[in-house]
Design a protein around this motif. Structure first.
Motif, PDB file in Angstrom:
ATOM      1  N   TRP A 303      -9.818  -0.740 -36.162  1.00 22.61           N
ATOM      2  CA  TRP A 303      -9.678  -2.096 -35.632  1.00 22.61           C
ATOM      3  C   TRP A 303      -8.607  -2.120 -34.551  1.00 22.61           C
ATOM      4  O   TRP A 303      -7.657  -1.333 -34.576  1.00 22.61           O
ATOM      5  N   THR A 304      -8.808  -3.007 -33.607  1.00 16.87           N
ATOM      6  CA  THR A 304      -7.849  -3.207 -32.519  1.00 16.87           C
ATOM      7  C   THR A 304      -7.701  -4.706 -32.293  1.00 16.87           C
ATOM      8  O   THR A 304      -8.625  -5.482 -32.571  1.00 16.87           O
ATOM      9  N   ALA A 305      -6.542  -5.099 -31.804  1.00 17.57           N
ATOM     10  CA  ALA A 305      -6.272  -6.506 -31.483  1.00 17.57           C
ATOM     11  C   ALA A 305      -5.800  -6.575 -30.038  1.00 17.57           C
ATOM     12  O   ALA A 305      -4.693  -6.137 -29.719  1.00 17.57           O
ATOM     13  N   SER A 306      -6.646  -7.088 -29.158  1.00 17.29           N
ATOM     14  CA  SER A 306      -6.273  -7.195 -27.752  1.00 17.29           C
ATOM     15  C   SER A 306      -5.404  -8.414 -27.488  1.00 17.29           C
ATOM     16  O   SER A 306      -4.803  -8.531 -26.424  1.00 17.29           O
ATOM     17  N   SER A 307      -5.334  -9.343 -28.453  1.00 21.37           N
ATOM     18  CA  SER A 307      -4.450 -10.495 -28.355  1.00 21.37           C
ATOM     19  C   SER A 307      -4.235 -11.004 -29.773  1.00 21.37           C
ATOM     20  O   SER A 307      -4.805 -10.468 -30.737  1.00 21.37           O
ATOM     21  N   THR A 308      -3.428 -12.038 -29.927  1.00 21.79           N
ATOM     22  CA  THR A 308      -3.210 -12.586 -31.278  1.00 21.79           C
ATOM     23  C   THR A 308      -4.444 -13.300 -31.803  1.00 21.79           C
ATOM     24  O   THR A 308      -4.518 -13.598 -32.989  1.00 21.79           O
ATOM     25  N   ARG A 309      -5.409 -13.547 -30.916  1.00 21.39           N
ATOM     26  CA  ARG A 309      -6.585 -14.326 -31.318  1.00 21.39           C
ATOM     27  C   ARG A 309      -7.864 -13.494 -31.388  1.00 21.39           C
ATOM     28  O   ARG A 309      -8.921 -14.021 -31.719  1.00 21.39           O
ATOM     29  N   ARG A 310      -7.770 -12.188 -31.084  1.00 22.63           N
ATOM     30  CA  ARG A 310      -9.007 -11.390 -30.961  1.00 22.63           C
ATOM     31  C   ARG A 310      -8.851 -10.054 -31.679  1.00 22.63           C
ATOM     32  O   ARG A 310      -7.885  -9.318 -31.443  1.00 22.63           O
ATOM     33  N   ILE A 311      -9.802  -9.746 -32.553  1.00 20.13           N
ATOM     34  CA  ILE A 311      -9.810  -8.484 -33.295  1.00 20.13           C
ATOM     35  C   ILE A 311     -11.202  -7.870 -33.176  1.00 20.13           C
ATOM     36  O   ILE A 311     -12.216  -8.552 -33.359  1.00 20.13           O
ATOM     37  N   ALA A 312     -11.235  -6.572 -32.871  1.00 24.15           N
ATOM     38  CA  ALA A 312     -12.493  -5.820 -32.818  1.00 24.15           C
ATOM     39  C   ALA A 312     -12.493  -4.807 -33.958  1.00 24.15           C
ATOM     40  O   ALA A 312     -11.539  -4.054 -34.138  1.00 24.15           O
ATOM     41  N   VAL A 313     -13.565  -4.812 -34.735  1.00 29.77           N
ATOM     42  CA  VAL A 313     -13.724  -3.885 -35.865  1.00 29.77           C
ATOM     43  C   VAL A 313     -14.940  -3.007 -35.568  1.00 29.77           C
ATOM     44  O   VAL A 313     -16.019  -3.523 -35.248  1.00 29.77           O
ATOM     45  N   THR A 314     -14.776  -1.670 -35.691  1.00 32.24           N
ATOM     46  CA  THR A 314     -15.850  -0.726 -35.391  1.00 32.24           C
ATOM     47  C   THR A 314     -15.951   0.291 -36.516  1.00 32.24           C
ATOM     48  O   THR A 314     -14.938   0.824 -36.975  1.00 32.24           O
ATOM     49  N   LEU A 315     -17.179   0.561 -36.954  1.00 28.54           N
ATOM     50  CA  LEU A 315     -17.384   1.538 -38.017  1.00 28.54           C
ATOM     51  C   LEU A 315     -17.031   2.946 -37.552  1.00 28.54           C
ATOM     52  O   LEU A 315     -17.233   3.297 -36.386  1.00 28.54           O
ATOM     53  N   THR A 316     -16.524   3.751 -38.467  1.00 25.75           N
ATOM     54  CA  THR A 316     -16.387   5.183 -38.231  1.00 25.75           C
ATOM     55  C   THR A 316     -17.668   5.868 -38.693  1.00 25.75           C
ATOM     56  O   THR A 316     -18.597   5.217 -39.178  1.00 25.75           O
ATOM     57  N   ALA A 317     -17.708   7.193 -38.550  1.00 32.65           N
ATOM     58  CA  ALA A 317     -18.886   7.939 -38.994  1.00 32.65           C
ATOM     59  C   ALA A 317     -19.097   7.799 -40.490  1.00 32.65           C
ATOM     60  O   ALA A 317     -20.219   7.948 -40.989  1.00 32.65           O
ATOM     61  N   GLN A 323     -20.897  -2.075 -45.528  1.00 31.21           N
ATOM     62  CA  GLN A 323     -19.440  -2.203 -45.541  1.00 31.21           C
ATOM     63  C   GLN A 323     -18.956  -3.083 -44.385  1.00 31.21           C
ATOM     64  O   GLN A 323     -18.049  -3.906 -44.553  1.00 31.21           O
ATOM     65  N   LEU A 324     -19.574  -2.926 -43.210  1.00 29.64           N
ATOM     66  CA  LEU A 324     -19.182  -3.768 -42.078  1.00 29.64           C
ATOM     67  C   LEU A 324     -19.394  -5.241 -42.414  1.00 29.64           C
ATOM     68  O   LEU A 324     -18.562  -6.093 -42.074  1.00 29.64           O
ATOM     69  N   GLN A 325     -20.487  -5.562 -43.085  1.00 29.90           N
ATOM     70  CA  GLN A 325     -20.757  -6.950 -43.449  1.00 29.90           C
ATOM     71  C   GLN A 325     -19.674  -7.482 -44.389  1.00 29.90           C
ATOM     72  O   GLN A 325     -19.313  -8.656 -44.320  1.00 29.90           O
ATOM     73  N   GLU A 326     -19.158  -6.610 -45.257  1.00 28.92           N
ATOM     74  CA  GLU A 326     -18.116  -7.048 -46.188  1.00 28.92           C
ATOM     75  C   GLU A 326     -16.760  -7.168 -45.514  1.00 28.92           C
ATOM     76  O   GLU A 326     -15.911  -7.964 -45.948  1.00 28.92           O
ATOM     77  N   LEU A 327     -16.515  -6.391 -44.453  1.00 27.08           N
ATOM     78  CA  LEU A 327     -15.191  -6.408 -43.819  1.00 27.08           C
ATOM     79  C   LEU A 327     -14.869  -7.767 -43.213  1.00 27.08           C
ATOM     80  O   LEU A 327     -13.692  -8.078 -42.993  1.00 27.08           O
ATOM     81  N   ALA A 328     -15.883  -8.580 -42.954  1.00 26.68           N
ATOM     82  CA  ALA A 328     -15.615  -9.906 -42.389  1.00 26.68           C
ATOM     83  C   ALA A 328     -14.761 -10.758 -43.314  1.00 26.68           C
ATOM     84  O   ALA A 328     -14.052 -11.656 -42.871  1.00 26.68           O
TER      85      ALA A 328
END
Length: 584
Positions: A303-317, A323-328
């Motif tokens: 996961w990365t946060a480009s600002s205090t209001r934005r988070i990007a979550v990306t699966l690993t291999a 699991q991605l659906q649950e991470l929300a």
């Protein structure tokens, strides 16, 4: 010959000629014949009225067109017209007349012949390939002696492509504009029909539409009306999960060479004031830049946060779509200032799916609201279990607490409603319920247990739901030991036997069986609560029967004072274990 004789002979011949020529040649041949090279056609004819004999006189100016008479009778026959396969194109008139000797028997018949080779495609293997949802063009060149009329159509069946336009670029070139049907792919064909003098020639052109990646369909399972209280500062959960559906595609792509499946979450508002974060729970641990599944501890997303209001979550291999659906559910929102008036923010989530071309596709943005306001604290509710005898009633054992006072609360029974009774009244003020003003009334004819579900509301925040059980019990009038007095144990195998009393919870002790049986073993037989424990290392090896008594005492005041004790003699038969391989 005398002149008079000559005149009579000529006159007679003219009369005969006129009489013979009055016959008619009836046949099936068309007056205007369109024919392909390499083709032969046979037509029948007859002469009316029927003569005693005849012959056909044929005038044919076309050397590559062979006209023959395959069959003939005195008054009928057939005519065969055959065209040389090497003939490119020709036209001319064939004359046919029935004769009797040198005298015409019928008027002349004419066949205007046009030899027209079939049109053909310049590229017989022409085909069309494209992507779904994309428009393309197909140029088809053809050859024909005469200017053919061009028509087109899709092959019947499930359409995956539509011909939206057809433009005649030149006499022998047509340009088709093709549009694949939405979200449709596979193999099909279109039919191109070239119609010349002879008739239509149909060409089938294969069509292949390849699938493209369609973004998944996203659904947010938002928690009911999340409210962030800036006074408390506690971040609030926004979602319970993120649901993904492949939509028109057969599946959802997890990865390509450069990208992996993930989502981008963003909250509206101001940077530094509106804060989006991730919070660990029992299933996942949020670390610096990674999210690990528990208890394994494997990193299944970054996961990365480009600002205090934005988070990007990306699966690993190691991560999965599930699991991605649950991470929300790990998303949390907080507001760093106390607003003068309540605010509403919007959470936007965009799923990022890799595509076959090595890039990514963005699913449609889905949103849910979150409110910022000083939160009214929900009431505190304690609803305790009920036990009563059949067809009786009892007040609900409920405790309430609220900052606005118990009288400001409303207590209501909600579905699922009790199945074996009813609540009276179905709704009342909180202070009335606490004082015993809300009762459960048992009405069922059986003794099945029941359940009560209540909603407690202060009229401002979401209602608090409380539920408890109702146990319907026939209360005994004496203490009883209900275990079987004759039991069986296998030496070295049976380690204990369970005993029971009505009512439950009585205190049990061991005693001797009494005369005429000997006392119980000095060791090896003990009571632990309601379980009779057997220690075979202490019980004599030759013991065949265990004789003892169980004495019970209850403190249940519902039992009359003189009936709160019970004694039961018990015998335990001791069997030796069956050797392995032996029948019981």
């Amino acid at each position: 010959m005398e002149p008079a004789t000559v005149i009579r002979s000529v006159t007679a011949l003219l009369v005969l000629h006129a009489a013979i020529a009055a016959a008619d040649l009836v046949w099936t041949a068309p007056a205007d014949l369109k024919i392909r090279p390499g083709t032969q056609l046979t037509y029948t004819y007859s002469i009316d009225p029927a003569p005693t004999s005849h012959s056909l006189e044929i005038t044919n100016p076309l050397s590559e067109v062979d006209v023959t008479i395959p069959s003939s009778t005195a008054s009928a026959g057939s005519i065969r017209i055959a065209v040389d396969a090497a003939l490119v194109a020709a036209n001319g008139r064939i004359e046919v007349q029935a004769m009797q000797g040198v005298v015409p028997l019928t008027p002349k018949r004419f066949i205007d012949v046009d030899v027209d080779p079939a049109p053909f495609l310049s590229n017989p293997s022409v085909s069309f390939s494209g992507l779904e949802d994309v428009q393309g063009t197909l140029d088809v060149s053809f050859s024909d002696t005469f200017a053919a009329v061009v028509t087109h159509a899709q092959v019947p069946g499930t359409p995956i492509i539509t011909i939206t336009a057809a433009q005649r670029i030149s006499p022998n070139l047509i340009r088709l504009t093709l549009l694949s049907s939405p979200d449709a792919h596979g193999s099909s064909s279109i039919q191109l029909t070239l119609t010349d003098l002879v008739g239509p020639t149909v060409f089938t052109i294969p069509v292949t539409i390849s699938p493209t990646n369609d973004p998944p369909v996203t659904t947010l399972s938002a928690l009911p009306t999340p409210i962030m209280d800036p006074v408390s500062g506690t971040p609030v959960a926004l979602l319970s999960r993120l649901d993904l559906d492949s939509g028109v595609d057969t599946d959802i792509t997890l990865a390509n060479a450069t990208a992996r499946l993930g989502f981008i979450a963003e909250i509206s508002g101001l940077d530094g004031v509106d804060l989006l974060s991730l919070r660990s729970d029992a299933g996942y641990r949020v670390d610096a830049g990674t999210i690990a599944v528990l208890p394994a501890g494997t990193a299944i997303a970054t996961w990365t946060a480009s600002s205090t209001r934005r988070i990007a979550v990306t699966l690993t291999a190691a991560g999965t779509q599930a699991q991605l659906q649950e991470l929300a559910r790990l998303l949390r929102y907080s507001h760093a200032q106390s607003p003068v008036a309540p605010l509403t923010r919007t959470l936007s989530v965009t799923v990022v799916e890799p595509d076959a071309a090595g890039g990514t596709d963005l699913a449609a943005v889905v949103t849910c609201p979150v409110h910022v306001a000083a939160v009214n604290r929900p009431p505190e509710v304690t609803l305790r279990p009920i036990e009563l005898e059949p067809l009786l009633s009892t007040p609900l054992d409920i405790s309430l607490a609220d900052s606005d006072g118990v009288a400001a609360l409303t207590v209501s029974v909600i579905a699922p409603l009790p199945g074996g009774g009813r609540i009276e009244p179905s709704s009342c003020r909180g202070d009335v319920a606490v004082a015993g003003g809300m009762r459960y009334v048992h009405t069922a004819s059986d003794l099945s247990d029941d359940r009560i579900t209540l909603a407690v509301s202060d009229g401002r925040s979401a209602a608090v739901i409380a539920s408890t059980t109702v146990a319907i019990r026939v209360r005994p009038d004496r203490l009883s030991i209900i275990s079987d007095p004759l039991l069986e144990a296998v030496r070295g195998v049976t380690t204990g036997l369970d005993l029971a009393t009505v009512p439950a919870g009585a205190s049990l002790t061991l005693a001797d069986y009494g005369a005429p049986l000997p006392p119980r073993p000095a060791a090896g037989v003990t009571l632990s609560g309601t379980r009779l424990a057997l220690d075979w290392t202490l019980i004599p090896a030759d013991t065949a029967w265990l004789a003892f008594a169980v004495e019970a005492v209850t403190a249940d005041t519902a039992i009359p004072a003189g009936r709160r004790t019970a004694r039961q003699r018990m015998l335990v038969r001791v069997r030796n274990p069956v050797p392995a391989g032996s029948a019981n």
